[in-house]
Design a protein around this motif. Structure first.
Motif, PDB file in Angstrom:
ATOM      1  N   SER A   2       0.870  -1.184   0.029  1.00 23.25           N
ATOM      2  CA  SER A   2      -0.065   0.051  -0.014  1.00 23.25           C
ATOM      3  C   SER A   2       0.886   1.310  -0.197  1.00 23.25           C
ATOM      4  CB  SER A   2      -0.535   0.055   1.329  1.00 23.25           C
ATOM      5  OG  SER A   2      -0.286   0.333   2.311  1.00 23.25           O
ATOM      6  N   LYS A   3       0.265   2.293  -0.059  1.00 16.07           N
ATOM      7  CA  LYS A   3       1.025   3.586  -0.113  1.00 16.07           C
ATOM      8  C   LYS A   3       1.531   3.949   1.119  1.00 16.07           C
ATOM      9  CE  LYS A   3       0.409   8.188  -2.366  1.00 16.07           C
ATOM     10  NZ  LYS A   3      -0.479   9.054  -3.321  1.00 16.07           N
ATOM     11  N   ASN A   4       0.744   3.814   1.949  1.00 13.48           N
ATOM     12  CA  ASN A   4       1.382   3.893   3.528  1.00 13.48           C
ATOM     13  C   ASN A   4       2.599   3.146   3.736  1.00 13.48           C
ATOM     14  OD1 ASN A   4      -0.778   5.794   3.985  1.00 13.48           O
ATOM     15  ND2 ASN A   4      -1.930   4.453   5.039  1.00 13.48           N
ATOM     16  N   GLU A   5       2.327   1.924   3.264  1.00 10.99           N
ATOM     17  CA  GLU A   5       3.612   0.934   3.551  1.00 10.99           C
ATOM     18  C   GLU A   5       4.690   1.338   2.969  1.00 10.99           C
ATOM     19  OE1 GLU A   5       1.537  -3.366   4.291  1.00 10.99           O
ATOM     20  OE2 GLU A   5       1.511  -2.410   2.170  1.00 10.99           O
ATOM     21  N   LEU A   6       4.477   1.973   1.559  1.00 13.85           N
ATOM     22  CA  LEU A   6       5.692   2.279   0.903  1.00 13.85           C
ATOM     23  C   LEU A   6       6.347   3.465   1.385  1.00 13.85           C
ATOM     24  CD1 LEU A   6       7.191   2.050  -1.700  1.00 13.85           C
ATOM     25  CD2 LEU A   6       5.532   3.356  -2.893  1.00 13.85           C
TER      26      LEU A   6
END
Length: 92
Positions: A2-6
């Motif tokens: 996900s964008k948050n994980e990235l």
């Protein structure tokens, strides 16, 4: 991913790279203090416990590509080949 994980991975990478740079700076400071001690003792080799430290002068011959290009531009181009690689970067 996900964008948050990235974003979290990029921030973690930035933190680790900061730690690495700090460690490199500390190592360089220690290296410089050892060199200063060797200069003070006027020696290129020193034994300290189980360690042998050498700080020696090295002479090498390198090919001057700039001068060669000026003198033999066409020959330089004839033997030059293009290579490709990938570069990783993150900018904010």
């Amino acid at each position: 991913m996900s964008k948050n994980e990235l974003v979290a991975k990029i921030e973690a990478l930035n933190e680790w790279e900061a730690v690495i740079e700090e460690a490199k700076a500390e190592a360089e400071a220690i290296r410089d203090s050892i060199k200063a001690e060797m200069m003070e003792r006027d020696t290129e080799e020193m034994t300290a416990g189980k360690y042998i430290v050498r700080w020696t002068s090295v002479l090498s011959n390198r090919f001057d590509t700039t001068a060669f290009k000026k003198a033999h531009g066409e020959l330089y181009k004839e033997y030059t080949k293009q290579s490709a690689s990938r570069r990783f970067s993150i900018s904010a």
